[in-house]
Design a protein around this motif. Structure first.
Motif, PDB file in Angstrom:
ATOM      1  N   LEU A  75      -7.790  14.763   5.200  1.00 31.72           N
ATOM      2  CA  LEU A  75      -6.403  15.134   4.895  1.00 31.72           C
ATOM      3  C   LEU A  75      -6.404  16.572   4.402  1.00 31.72           C
ATOM      4  O   LEU A  75      -5.438  17.305   4.560  1.00 31.72           O
ATOM      5  N   PHE A 116       6.189   3.434   3.733  1.00 30.21           N
ATOM      6  CA  PHE A 116       7.292   4.002   4.499  1.00 30.21           C
ATOM      7  C   PHE A 116       8.578   3.303   4.051  1.00 30.21           C
ATOM      8  O   PHE A 116       8.737   2.090   4.235  1.00 30.21           O
ATOM      9  N   ARG A 143      -9.509   9.506  10.278  1.00 32.35           N
ATOM     10  CA  ARG A 143      -8.624   8.821   9.323  1.00 32.35           C
ATOM     11  C   ARG A 143      -8.465   7.343   9.661  1.00 32.35           C
ATOM     12  O   ARG A 143      -8.110   6.547   8.803  1.00 32.35           O
ATOM     13  N   GLU A 167       2.081  12.389   4.568  1.00 36.64           N
ATOM     14  CA  GLU A 167       0.658  12.285   4.234  1.00 36.64           C
ATOM     15  C   GLU A 167       0.157  10.853   4.452  1.00 36.64           C
ATOM     16  O   GLU A 167      -0.928  10.638   4.995  1.00 36.64           O
ATOM     17  N   ALA A 227       1.326   8.730   6.550  1.00 35.83           N
ATOM     18  CA  ALA A 227       1.243   8.502   7.991  1.00 35.83           C
ATOM     19  C   ALA A 227      -0.011   9.150   8.573  1.00 35.83           C
ATOM     20  O   ALA A 227      -0.694   8.577   9.422  1.00 35.83           O
ATOM     21  N   GLU A 228      -0.318  10.357   8.077  1.00 34.16           N
ATOM     22  CA  GLU A 228      -1.548  11.029   8.518  1.00 34.16           C
ATOM     23  C   GLU A 228      -2.770  10.196   8.151  1.00 34.16           C
ATOM     24  O   GLU A 228      -3.724  10.102   8.923  1.00 34.16           O
ATOM     25  N   ALA A 229      -2.711   9.604   6.956  1.00 36.64           N
ATOM     26  CA  ALA A 229      -3.875   8.888   6.437  1.00 36.64           C
ATOM     27  C   ALA A 229      -4.196   7.635   7.250  1.00 36.64           C
ATOM     28  O   ALA A 229      -5.319   7.133   7.176  1.00 36.64           O
TER      29      ALA A 229
END
Lengths: 241, 259
Positions: A50, A89, A76, B148, B150-152
């Motif tokens: 990240l 989310f 990831r 972040e 979602a990236e993870a």
């Protein structure tokens, strides 16, 4: 399994990581402690790219992954992450939060994804909350959904960034309970936390970080009972009271 | 509730008219209705072009303003600042005149037909500048931590955009977009200045005919009341549609607090 070798990171002129090395073996739990601002979160974010290190290597199963030839998205998928503020989310239900990675990242058919997602929610004790939205859940429940979201992708390891720091005592117990169960099941974990009880019970190795460096490392027994440096002594006496 | 309020407003207008100018001439009102209905259809046609086109422009430039690419950001900001600073009527007339000038002596295109069409695009560009800011505000409302997360889990930038940023910003932007849509519906009346036969233009023509033929000047009010009522119907319908969309995508637990 996961290793960092000589990792440096600058944010502008700020030297956040100053040559950090660490290794986590399969099935081990590594706990990182240290005062805030010492670079713990940045180090954790380097492990799943990240944050991209400016110098040094990140290795997964011996393969260098901070390399233009390796897609960070792939890395990831191999290394899950759980955040301090859950970061579910907000527009999706608990179930959809777990499903989305399986559908979009693993390109799994909906029925299979939902089956796995339900199984993961069951694993964290929240199958009955599958249809609830994050705003309808307590902090502890949200964090357990977040753990299920990370586990669903079947990662080789999971990174925890102060997973209980935003929680009330009751929720802290819930979340630590789930994490201890995971450790028992042999999940490889890297945990940044201030929960010394958890570190003592579960950790195979503890790292003490300050000013972007690892000052001490050892078993929880060694490090908490006999800290060698002044910084570690001060920190240990502070957090252990 | 909303429908009752609309009926009340219409009723007040009619009562005002009755009280001030004697009986509402129902006969005349019905006689001009077919012409005004054609105007309404034309206005609806303009709305169906201007709103989607404005939305596309707004979306593209709103996204552009939040881009990491400096050139894209500069270009998008210039677009917004320029079109937002121009009165829409100036944009419409200028576009019309420029198109006429460019097509002077050109045999292939009929300038008098093409110029008004290009003016419609000018109005959409104006609305697009406003919508770009609405879109930008929506994007900024989605916390970095959502991206972040979602990236993870290994999502790509495109997947994060479609599955996380867009659905969240869209919910935040709906009320402001509703405002802009209502505004641009009424702005289509400015296209009368380049001879597009929409609702207002037809109404003005009716008034001219009335005066030229020595008709009762009070009937002018009947015309304008009818125009107002038709704009109300159109705007109200769009507002209802957006309201339904908003309810459909409401997230339980995230509703606005009931003060």
């Amino acid at each position: 399994m996961i290793a960092a070798k000589g990792v440096h990171k600058w944010f502008g002129t700020l030297h956040v990581l100053k040559g950090v090395d660490l290794t986590v073996e399969k099935g081990d739990v590594l706990v990182i402690v240290g005062p805030s601002g010492s670079g713990k979160s940045t180090l954790l974010r380097c492990l799943n790219l990240l944050v991209i290190p400016d110098e040094g290597d990140i290795l997964i199963d011996g393969v260098k992954v901070n390399d233009p030839k390796v897609r960070p998205e792939w890395v990831r998928q191999q290394v899950g992450m759980v955040f301090q503020s859950f970061n579910l989310f907000t527009h999706l239900t608990a179930l959809e939060n777990v499903v989305i990675g399986l559908r979009k990242v693993k390109r799994m058919p909906r029925a299979d994804a939902e089956r796995i997602a339900l199984r993961e929610l069951e694993r964290v004790g929240l199958a009955d909350k599958a249809e609830a939205y994050p705003a309808q859940l307590s902090g502890g429940q949200q964090q357990r959904v977040a753990i299920a979201r990370a586990l669903a992708l079947n990662p080789k390891a999971v990174l925890f960034d102060e997973p209980t720091s935003a929680l009330d005592p009751e929720s802290i117990r819930e979340v630590l309970g789930v994490m201890m169960k995971l450790a028992d099941e042999g999940m490889t974990m890297v945990v940044v936390t201030h929960e010394m009880g958890f570190a003592k019970t579960v950790a195979d190795e503890v790292l003490f970080m300050a000013d972007g460096q690892i000052l001490e490392r050892g078993t929880p027994g060694e490090l908490f009972a006999h800290p060698r440096t002044d910084r570690a002594r001060a920190f240990v006496s502070q957090v252990l009271g | 509730m909303g429908i009752a309020a609309g009926a009340a407003v219409a009723a007040i207008l009619v009562v005002l008219d009755l009280g001030l100018y004697g009986l509402f001439d129902v006969d005349y009102a019905l006689r001009i209705l077919p012409a005004l209905s054609r105007g309404l259809t034309a206005t609806l046609g303009l709305v169906v072009i201007v709103i989607p086109l404005g939305f596309l422009l707004g979306f593209a430039f709103g996204w552009g303003r939040t881009s990491h690419n400096g050139v894209l950001r500069w270009f998008s900001t210039s677009y917004v600042e320029f079109f937002r600073s121009m009165p829409p009527i100036v944009l419409i007339v200028f576009t019309y005149l420029i198109t006429l000038a460019l097509l002077a002596g050109n045999e292939r295109f009929d300038a008098t037909e093409l110029a008004p069409a290009v003016s419609i695009v000018a109005l959409a560009a104006h609305s697009g500048a406003y919508q770009a800011e609405i879109v930008r505000a929506g994007i900024l409302s989605v916390p970095e931590s959502q991206r972040e997360a979602a990236e993870a889990i290994g999502m790509t930038r495109e997947q994060i955009m479609y599955n996380v940023t867009l659905p969240q910003m869209f919910r935040v932007s709906l009320p402001a977009l509703g405002n802009e849509f209502a505004s641009v519906i009424k702005d289509t009346s400015l296209l009368a200045t380049v001879s597009i036969l929409e609702l207002t233009f037809i109404g003005v023509n009716l008034v001219s005919t009335l005066i030229q033929r020595g008709g009762n000047p009070d009937l002018v009010f009947v015309v304008w009341i009818e125009i107002a009522a038709l704009y109300f119907v159109l705007t109200f319908a769009v507002s209802r549609i957006l309201h339904t969309v908003e309810r459909r995508y409401r997230v339980p637990g995230l509703e606005a607090p009931q003060l």
